[in-house]
Design a protein around this motif. Sequence first.
Motif, PDB file in Angstrom:
ATOM      1  N   VAL A  71      -2.339   1.911  -1.328  1.00 57.07           N
ATOM      2  CA  VAL A  71      -2.978   0.611  -1.080  1.00 57.07           C
ATOM      3  C   VAL A  71      -3.291   0.508   0.408  1.00 57.07           C
ATOM      4  CG1 VAL A  71      -2.801  -1.893  -1.332  1.00 57.07           C
ATOM      5  CG2 VAL A  71      -1.605  -0.401  -2.941  1.00 57.07           C
ATOM      6  N   TYR A  72      -4.499   0.886   0.782  1.00 51.36           N
ATOM      7  CA  TYR A  72      -4.934   0.718   2.172  1.00 51.36           C
ATOM      8  C   TYR A  72      -6.453   0.612   2.211  1.00 51.36           C
ATOM      9  CZ  TYR A  72      -6.524   5.607   2.611  1.00 51.36           C
ATOM     10  OH  TYR A  72      -7.191   6.792   2.470  1.00 51.36           O
ATOM     11  N   PHE A  73      -6.964   0.181   3.359  1.00 55.58           N
ATOM     12  CA  PHE A  73      -8.413  -0.028   3.492  1.00 55.58           C
ATOM     13  C   PHE A  73      -8.828   0.292   4.917  1.00 55.58           C
ATOM     14  CE2 PHE A  73     -12.065  -2.699   4.618  1.00 55.58           C
ATOM     15  CZ  PHE A  73     -12.954  -2.366   3.609  1.00 55.58           C
ATOM     16  N   GLN A  74      -9.957   0.991   5.047  1.00 54.03           N
ATOM     17  CA  GLN A  74     -10.517   1.262   6.356  1.00 54.03           C
ATOM     18  C   GLN A  74     -11.697   0.327   6.593  1.00 54.03           C
ATOM     19  OE1 GLN A  74     -12.591   4.904   6.839  1.00 54.03           O
ATOM     20  NE2 GLN A  74     -12.812   4.666   9.047  1.00 54.03           N
ATOM     21  N   LYS A  75     -11.503  -0.626   7.499  1.00 58.71           N
ATOM     22  CA  LYS A  75     -12.576  -1.565   7.804  1.00 58.71           C
ATOM     23  C   LYS A  75     -13.710  -0.859   8.534  1.00 58.71           C
ATOM     24  CE  LYS A  75     -13.659  -5.400  10.850  1.00 58.71           C
ATOM     25  NZ  LYS A  75     -13.148  -6.260  11.926  1.00 58.71           N
ATOM     26  N   ALA A  76     -13.359  -0.084   9.541  1.00 54.54           N
ATOM     27  CA  ALA A  76     -14.317   0.670  10.344  1.00 54.54           C
ATOM     28  C   ALA A  76     -13.572   1.840  10.938  1.00 54.54           C
ATOM     29  CB  ALA A  76     -14.920  -0.225  11.442  1.00 54.54           C
ATOM     30  N   ALA A  77     -14.279   2.674  11.696  1.00 57.79           N
ATOM     31  CA  ALA A  77     -13.625   3.818  12.318  1.00 57.79           C
ATOM     32  C   ALA A  77     -12.465   3.330  13.183  1.00 57.79           C
ATOM     33  CB  ALA A  77     -14.631   4.596  13.166  1.00 57.79           C
ATOM     34  N   GLY A  78     -11.279   3.799  12.845  1.00 57.85           N
ATOM     35  CA  GLY A  78     -10.116   3.472  13.654  1.00 57.85           C
ATOM     36  C   GLY A  78      -9.399   2.200  13.294  1.00 57.85           C
ATOM     37  N   ASP A  79      -9.746   1.546  12.225  1.00 55.20           N
ATOM     38  CA  ASP A  79      -9.105   0.279  11.874  1.00 55.20           C
ATOM     39  C   ASP A  79      -8.600   0.361  10.438  1.00 55.20           C
ATOM     40  OD1 ASP A  79      -8.221  -2.289  11.704  1.00 55.20           O
ATOM     41  OD2 ASP A  79     -10.087  -3.241  12.310  1.00 55.20           O
ATOM     42  N   TYR A  80      -7.284   0.544  10.277  1.00 57.73           N
ATOM     43  CA  TYR A  80      -6.674   0.694   8.959  1.00 57.73           C
ATOM     44  C   TYR A  80      -5.843  -0.533   8.622  1.00 57.73           C
ATOM     45  CZ  TYR A  80      -7.862   5.576   9.473  1.00 57.73           C
ATOM     46  OH  TYR A  80      -8.554   6.746   9.658  1.00 57.73           O
ATOM     47  N   ILE A  81      -6.121  -1.124   7.503  1.00 60.15           N
ATOM     48  CA  ILE A  81      -5.289  -2.205   6.995  1.00 60.15           C
ATOM     49  C   ILE A  81      -4.351  -1.584   5.959  1.00 60.15           C
ATOM     50  CG2 ILE A  81      -5.236  -4.455   5.864  1.00 60.15           C
ATOM     51  CD1 ILE A  81      -8.165  -4.790   6.754  1.00 60.15           C
ATOM     52  N   ILE A  82      -3.054  -1.792   6.132  1.00 56.01           N
ATOM     53  CA  ILE A  82      -2.071  -1.174   5.243  1.00 56.01           C
ATOM     54  C   ILE A  82      -1.182  -2.249   4.627  1.00 56.01           C
ATOM     55  CG2 ILE A  82      -2.061   1.023   6.461  1.00 56.01           C
ATOM     56  CD1 ILE A  82       0.503   0.099   7.870  1.00 56.01           C
ATOM     57  N   TYR A  83      -0.404  -1.846   3.652  1.00 58.77           N
ATOM     58  CA  TYR A  83       0.516  -2.750   2.959  1.00 58.77           C
ATOM     59  C   TYR A  83       1.855  -2.036   2.828  1.00 58.77           C
ATOM     60  CZ  TYR A  83       2.486  -5.398  -1.028  1.00 58.77           C
ATOM     61  OH  TYR A  83       3.295  -6.132  -1.863  1.00 58.77           O
ATOM     62  N   ALA A  84       2.934  -2.781   3.078  1.00 59.57           N
ATOM     63  CA  ALA A  84       4.261  -2.196   2.987  1.00 59.57           C
ATOM     64  C   ALA A  84       5.235  -3.244   2.467  1.00 59.57           C
ATOM     65  CB  ALA A  84       4.723  -1.679   4.352  1.00 59.57           C
ATOM     66  N   SER A  85       6.333  -2.774   1.907  1.00 57.56           N
ATOM     67  CA  SER A  85       7.310  -3.717   1.362  1.00 57.56           C
ATOM     68  C   SER A  85       8.688  -3.071   1.336  1.00 57.56           C
ATOM     69  CB  SER A  85       6.908  -4.152  -0.049  1.00 57.56           C
ATOM     70  OG  SER A  85       6.884  -3.033  -0.921  1.00 57.56           O
ATOM     71  N   ARG A  86       9.686  -3.927   1.175  1.00 58.88           N
ATOM     72  CA  ARG A  86      11.052  -3.468   0.971  1.00 58.88           C
ATOM     73  C   ARG A  86      11.833  -4.612   0.341  1.00 58.88           C
ATOM     74  NH1 ARG A  86      13.839   0.771   3.023  1.00 58.88           N
ATOM     75  NH2 ARG A  86      16.078   0.731   2.657  1.00 58.88           N
ATOM     76  N   ARG A  87      12.227  -4.424  -0.895  1.00 63.47           N
ATOM     77  CA  ARG A  87      12.950  -5.438  -1.654  1.00 63.47           C
ATOM     78  C   ARG A  87      12.196  -6.766  -1.604  1.00 63.47           C
ATOM     79  NH1 ARG A  87      17.210  -2.580   0.959  1.00 63.47           N
ATOM     80  NH2 ARG A  87      18.354  -1.301  -0.547  1.00 63.47           N
ATOM     81  N   SER A  88      12.706  -7.765  -0.894  1.00 67.03           N
ATOM     82  CA  SER A  88      12.081  -9.091  -0.902  1.00 67.03           C
ATOM     83  C   SER A  88      11.063  -9.267   0.214  1.00 67.03           C
ATOM     84  CB  SER A  88      13.160 -10.178  -0.775  1.00 67.03           C
ATOM     85  OG  SER A  88      13.859 -10.034   0.444  1.00 67.03           O
ATOM     86  N   LYS A  89      10.835  -8.226   0.996  1.00 69.66           N
ATOM     87  CA  LYS A  89       9.899  -8.336   2.112  1.00 69.66           C
ATOM     88  C   LYS A  89       8.601  -7.618   1.796  1.00 69.66           C
ATOM     89  CE  LYS A  89      13.460  -8.635   5.706  1.00 69.66           C
ATOM     90  NZ  LYS A  89      13.996  -8.012   6.944  1.00 69.66           N
ATOM     91  N   ASP A  90       7.483  -8.310   2.033  1.00 72.18           N
ATOM     92  CA  ASP A  90       6.153  -7.729   1.871  1.00 72.18           C
ATOM     93  C   ASP A  90       5.319  -8.136   3.074  1.00 72.18           C
ATOM     94  OD1 ASP A  90       5.524  -6.827  -1.288  1.00 72.18           O
ATOM     95  OD2 ASP A  90       7.229  -8.149  -1.011  1.00 72.18           O
ATOM     96  N   LYS A  91       4.596  -7.171   3.650  1.00 76.46           N
ATOM     97  CA  LYS A  91       3.775  -7.485   4.815  1.00 76.46           C
ATOM     98  C   LYS A  91       2.483  -6.681   4.802  1.00 76.46           C
ATOM     99  CE  LYS A  91       7.580  -8.686   7.974  1.00 76.46           C
ATOM    100  NZ  LYS A  91       8.199  -8.413   9.301  1.00 76.46           N
ATOM    101  N   LEU A  92       1.438  -7.287   5.335  1.00 77.28           N
ATOM    102  CA  LEU A  92       0.189  -6.589   5.601  1.00 77.28           C
ATOM    103  C   LEU A  92       0.243  -6.128   7.063  1.00 77.28           C
ATOM    104  CD1 LEU A  92      -1.840  -6.441   3.300  1.00 77.28           C
ATOM    105  CD2 LEU A  92      -3.296  -8.040   4.540  1.00 77.28           C
ATOM    106  N   GLY A  93      -0.386  -5.016   7.368  1.00 77.40           N
ATOM    107  CA  GLY A  93      -0.328  -4.525   8.734  1.00 77.40           C
ATOM    108  C   GLY A  93      -1.490  -3.624   9.082  1.00 77.40           C
TER     109      GLY A  93
END
Length: 549
Positions: A521-543
Amino acid sequence: MKHVISACMLLFVVCTMSAQGKLGPITISYGEEIKEDKEKIVRIAGEVNGKIYTLARKGKNKYFLKMFSSDTMAEIGKQEVEFAEYNGKDLTFEEIIVIGNNLYAFGSLYDRKAKENHLLGFPISADGKISNKGKILFKTKVTKKRERGAFYFKSSPDGARLLIMHAAYFDKEDEVQYEIKLFNESLDTQMSDLEKVPFKDRSDLEFNIADFDVNVYDDIFVVINESYRDRKQKKNIEKFEVHAFKKDKDYAKEIINIDFTNREVINCEILATNKDVLHLVGFYSGVRKNGKANKKLRGIYAATVDVQTNDVKNLKFNKFDYETKVKLIGERRAKKDKDIKPLYRTHSIIEKNDGGLFLLSEYQEVFVGRSQGIGPLSVQPITYINNEIIVTSLNADGSVAWTNVIPKEQKASFTVFSLGIFGFAGGNNFSVGVSVSIPIAVAGKGPEYLSAIPIYENGQLTVVFNDNKKNVGVTDIEEIKKLGNYNKAIPTAFVFDNEGNITRLDPEDLQEERLILRPGVYFQKAAGDYIIYASRRSKDKLGRLQIQN
């Protein structure tokens, strides 16, 4: 799904975002915690006008459109994905996709009376509300619900067009039907073509729609591979061709033949560049003396086509070298020149600065168990195995510059409600090899923790993935430990130099509460710009994931 990607050389610093850690020059930064963690993000659709649009899933079939601030990665809105009824029935959710500056949700429906498979696109407003008025994109004639086929989506390089293909196999008629259409950002049809391929008198025909693509000029290319054995001549007949539909020729169909003998194509990835060059690359097998293809991987082929003239400029068949075989099948079998099992799917194809390619091929197996339960309450156990990645650097002429292997062993097991999610897109000797993304029906269940994110910048390839913390510093495939519990994984990066040598980057400190990346689950908006998703148990964050110079 292919990812032709690069990483920027700036350190991303925003006061409202916190750094999770570093992998050498790689910096991973996250926004604030997402409050509703039971709604797991399964797609990042894109970024438009300062907002990031994602698709989240909860339970069996509830989907939500979640919106985030581009600057802070904080959640700023949520809407449940609900379609208006169409023909008095509910639509099956397919995808959300950004086209240009517009966001759309896509839903499908089988019309039993008309025997048609329909696809509709619904505009989504800036605040995430889905319009009640959908636009009909496909009304494709099929034979019955079981043979309704499937839809495949691919965006143009600039994201301003959407290419959609519907493909189905009809058992009684013994034929394949596929329809391809190109849409602009208003979902107006720019091009449409429908083809039928009969299997009559070729009972052993293997027909594969290997891949399809659209270039920056809105030219469309479909790769077709037909294979069957001529029993009288005792040889394997291979028809490998590209169907080209060029905008400046009013999308008249042209056929480009890729001619060769005594080999069989196993799979193919196509990359249409902005230099009027078409790259085709994949695995091939040898052919036995009796004329039968052995179906195992002999090596990698590469072809380049001049789009202006349709001439095949280069066609190279590169046999796996001894060192690569030792890593994949062991020294004893490599010495006997044994071939490799056909369990590697194309992960990524990346155009290099010198006109060559990087081909990343990942070992993958999917085991679907028997349904347990009755009717709609039944569930199916599924196991995904994603292991080592073969990294091949190809020169501009199609020859191999170097090959190396990323050693990893990853596994995810889960159960889903039985929906027949595997197999409805093909049948008998028909297959479609154009989709490598995780099916919506299993997204959010675990496979998204597996696989890897490839990054290409300034001629250097970097691959990021989750690994067992016991593998810190290890690059030998014989010494790695299996990643059985992805909730205890650490992020790892492999960097390749110009000769294919590996430098491994691990976290400086093994934080127990580190968020776990979801490479699926990730997305490249433009060259050099990666939007990622991560989680751990009850924590979820976009980064964001970036590389510092």
